[in-house]
Design an enzyme around this catalytic site. Sequence first.
Site, PDB file in Angstrom:
ATOM      1  N   ARG A 152      22.834 -30.485 -45.126  1.00  0.00           N
ATOM      2  CA  ARG A 152      22.162 -30.472 -46.438  1.00  0.00           C
ATOM      3  C   ARG A 152      21.366 -29.189 -46.608  1.00  0.00           C
ATOM      4  O   ARG A 152      21.311 -28.624 -47.688  1.00  0.00           O
ATOM      5  CB  ARG A 152      21.238 -31.699 -46.572  1.00  0.00           C
ATOM      6  CG  ARG A 152      22.027 -32.976 -46.854  1.00  0.00           C
ATOM      7  CD  ARG A 152      21.231 -34.214 -46.530  1.00  0.00           C
ATOM      8  NE  ARG A 152      19.999 -34.299 -47.257  1.00  0.00           N
ATOM      9  CZ  ARG A 152      18.911 -34.937 -46.825  1.00  0.00           C
ATOM     10  NH1 ARG A 152      18.924 -35.540 -45.645  1.00  0.00           N
ATOM     11  NH2 ARG A 152      17.832 -34.988 -47.558  1.00  0.00           N
ATOM     12  N   ARG A 157       8.974 -38.140 -41.616  1.00  0.00           N
ATOM     13  CA  ARG A 157       9.280 -39.075 -42.710  1.00  0.00           C
ATOM     14  C   ARG A 157      10.135 -40.230 -42.159  1.00  0.00           C
ATOM     15  O   ARG A 157       9.906 -41.393 -42.481  1.00  0.00           O
ATOM     16  CB  ARG A 157      10.042 -38.315 -43.810  1.00  0.00           C
ATOM     17  CG  ARG A 157      10.473 -39.130 -44.992  1.00  0.00           C
ATOM     18  CD  ARG A 157      10.869 -38.243 -46.166  1.00  0.00           C
ATOM     19  NE  ARG A 157      12.290 -37.937 -46.219  1.00  0.00           N
ATOM     20  CZ  ARG A 157      12.871 -37.106 -47.085  1.00  0.00           C
ATOM     21  NH1 ARG A 157      12.127 -36.459 -47.966  1.00  0.00           N
ATOM     22  NH2 ARG A 157      14.154 -36.891 -47.078  1.00  0.00           N
ATOM     23  N   LYS A 194       9.387 -32.409 -53.121  1.00  0.00           N
ATOM     24  CA  LYS A 194       9.681 -32.503 -54.554  1.00  0.00           C
ATOM     25  C   LYS A 194       9.331 -33.884 -55.100  1.00  0.00           C
ATOM     26  O   LYS A 194       8.721 -34.004 -56.152  1.00  0.00           O
ATOM     27  CB  LYS A 194      11.166 -32.222 -54.830  1.00  0.00           C
ATOM     28  CG  LYS A 194      11.617 -30.829 -54.400  1.00  0.00           C
ATOM     29  CD  LYS A 194      13.034 -30.534 -54.872  1.00  0.00           C
ATOM     30  CE  LYS A 194      14.094 -31.399 -54.215  1.00  0.00           C
ATOM     31  NZ  LYS A 194      14.321 -31.087 -52.793  1.00  0.00           N
ATOM     32  N   ARG A 231      17.495 -43.275 -44.575  1.00  0.00           N
ATOM     33  CA  ARG A 231      18.596 -42.749 -45.372  1.00  0.00           C
ATOM     34  C   ARG A 231      19.616 -42.201 -44.392  1.00  0.00           C
ATOM     35  O   ARG A 231      19.269 -41.429 -43.515  1.00  0.00           O
ATOM     36  CB  ARG A 231      18.062 -41.605 -46.234  1.00  0.00           C
ATOM     37  CG  ARG A 231      17.803 -42.025 -47.649  1.00  0.00           C
ATOM     38  CD  ARG A 231      17.142 -40.930 -48.414  1.00  0.00           C
ATOM     39  NE  ARG A 231      17.951 -39.728 -48.509  1.00  0.00           N
ATOM     40  CZ  ARG A 231      17.590 -38.663 -49.205  1.00  0.00           C
ATOM     41  NH1 ARG A 231      16.439 -38.658 -49.845  1.00  0.00           N
ATOM     42  NH2 ARG A 231      18.361 -37.614 -49.269  1.00  0.00           N
ATOM     43  N   ARG A 239      21.712 -27.899 -58.783  1.00  0.00           N
ATOM     44  CA  ARG A 239      21.816 -27.480 -57.389  1.00  0.00           C
ATOM     45  C   ARG A 239      22.837 -26.376 -57.207  1.00  0.00           C
ATOM     46  O   ARG A 239      22.973 -25.865 -56.104  1.00  0.00           O
ATOM     47  CB  ARG A 239      22.277 -28.670 -56.546  1.00  0.00           C
ATOM     48  CG  ARG A 239      21.187 -29.326 -55.700  1.00  0.00           C
ATOM     49  CD  ARG A 239      21.859 -30.487 -55.005  1.00  0.00           C
ATOM     50  NE  ARG A 239      21.207 -30.982 -53.850  1.00  0.00           N
ATOM     51  CZ  ARG A 239      20.325 -31.980 -53.848  1.00  0.00           C
ATOM     52  NH1 ARG A 239      19.915 -32.509 -54.966  1.00  0.00           N
ATOM     53  NH2 ARG A 239      19.842 -32.423 -52.710  1.00  0.00           N
TER      54      ARG A 239
HETATM   55  P1  ADP Z   1      17.337 -34.091 -50.788  1.00  0.00           P
HETATM   56  O1  ADP Z   1      16.462 -34.991 -49.993  1.00  0.00           O
HETATM   57  O2  ADP Z   1      18.231 -33.214 -49.963  1.00  0.00           O
HETATM   58  O3  ADP Z   1      16.592 -33.354 -51.830  1.00  0.00           O
HETATM   59  P2  ADP Z   1      18.690 -35.811 -52.716  1.00  0.00           P
HETATM   60  O4  ADP Z   1      18.149 -37.166 -52.567  1.00  0.00           O
HETATM   61  O5  ADP Z   1      18.271 -35.019 -53.903  1.00  0.00           O
HETATM   62  O6  ADP Z   1      18.447 -35.001 -51.387  1.00  0.00           O
HETATM   63  O7  ADP Z   1      20.296 -35.848 -52.695  1.00  0.00           O
HETATM   64  C1  ADP Z   1      21.024 -36.477 -51.669  1.00  0.00           C
HETATM   65  C2  ADP Z   1      22.530 -36.159 -51.797  1.00  0.00           C
HETATM   66  O8  ADP Z   1      23.003 -36.501 -53.110  1.00  0.00           O
HETATM   67  C3  ADP Z   1      22.900 -34.678 -51.644  1.00  0.00           C
HETATM   68  O9  ADP Z   1      23.044 -34.304 -50.302  1.00  0.00           O
HETATM   69  C4  ADP Z   1      24.216 -34.616 -52.432  1.00  0.00           C
HETATM   70  O10 ADP Z   1      25.304 -35.138 -51.709  1.00  0.00           O
HETATM   71  C5  ADP Z   1      23.962 -35.555 -53.584  1.00  0.00           C
HETATM   72  N1  ADP Z   1      23.393 -34.835 -54.752  1.00  0.00           N
HETATM   73  C6  ADP Z   1      22.167 -35.044 -55.305  1.00  0.00           C
HETATM   74  N2  ADP Z   1      21.964 -34.231 -56.352  1.00  0.00           N
HETATM   75  C7  ADP Z   1      23.093 -33.476 -56.473  1.00  0.00           C
HETATM   76  C8  ADP Z   1      23.510 -32.446 -57.352  1.00  0.00           C
HETATM   77  N3  ADP Z   1      22.714 -31.993 -58.341  1.00  0.00           N
HETATM   78  N4  ADP Z   1      24.741 -31.907 -57.175  1.00  0.00           N
HETATM   79  C9  ADP Z   1      25.551 -32.326 -56.206  1.00  0.00           C
HETATM   80  N5  ADP Z   1      25.230 -33.291 -55.328  1.00  0.00           N
HETATM   81  C10 ADP Z   1      24.007 -33.876 -55.448  1.00  0.00           C
END
Ligand code: ADP
Length: 195
Positions: free
Chosen positions: A150, A127, A13, A139, A88
């Site tokens: 996740r 990654r 993404k 991370r 989400r």
């Molecule tokens: P990913 O690499 O899984 O796409 P992100 O960087 O988007 O992860 O998000 C990392 C963490 O931030 C998630 O695991 C969650 O804890 C929190 N988070 C991010 N966006 C949301 C959301 N829209 N609703 C709830 N939690 C979120």
Amino acid sequence: MRLILLGPPGAGKGTQAQRLVRKYGIVQLSTGDMLRAAVKAGTPVGRRVKDIMETGKLCPDDLVVDIVADRIEQPDAGKGFILDGFPRTTAQAQALDRMLAERGLKLDAVIELNVDPAVLCDRIASRNAQAKARGEALRSDDDPEILKRRLEAYWNQTVPLIDYYRSRRVLKTVDGMAPIETVANAVEDALDGAR
Ligand code: ADP
């Protein structure tokens, strides 16, 4: 142009969002980035979400919705935005619908990056290896055990949104397993069809 990029962790993404930012002059709004920044800065929101994020669970809907609502009010989001990592959950999607309707705005498209779950862990592992090679910190939620959580959160809470947007006729599904260029072209084709 107002878009949502939907897909599991490691689907690409962020990579695709950056290209769209350059092409359309819109902003990328990543709730993950915004929440990580809040944690780093030690804000009240950051303190509330730190532990949740570290275990790979989703943060509370109301908190994330408020952050996005504030962010889309900023002048740089005037030309449009790509939401990466939001919504989400169905509750977040409904909140977004209300937010946009109140402002007389609508979504142009929801792009689903469809990937095989089996390749995701490999992608994230590589990654991690690349980040390590560059001397960057990993991370903490990219740890394999937490990544599993996740992914579970994605399948259980986010996958229902695919039907939600399909029924609203804004969903475009793109094969996220292809090379980056091919995915980018497929995304552009999907967007050409959306306008
Ligand atoms: P990913 O690499 O899984 O796409 P992100 O960087 O988007 O992860 O998000 C990392 C963490 O931030 C998630 O695991 C969650 O804890 C929190 N988070 C991010 N966006 C949301 C959301 N829209 N609703 C709830 N939690 C979120």
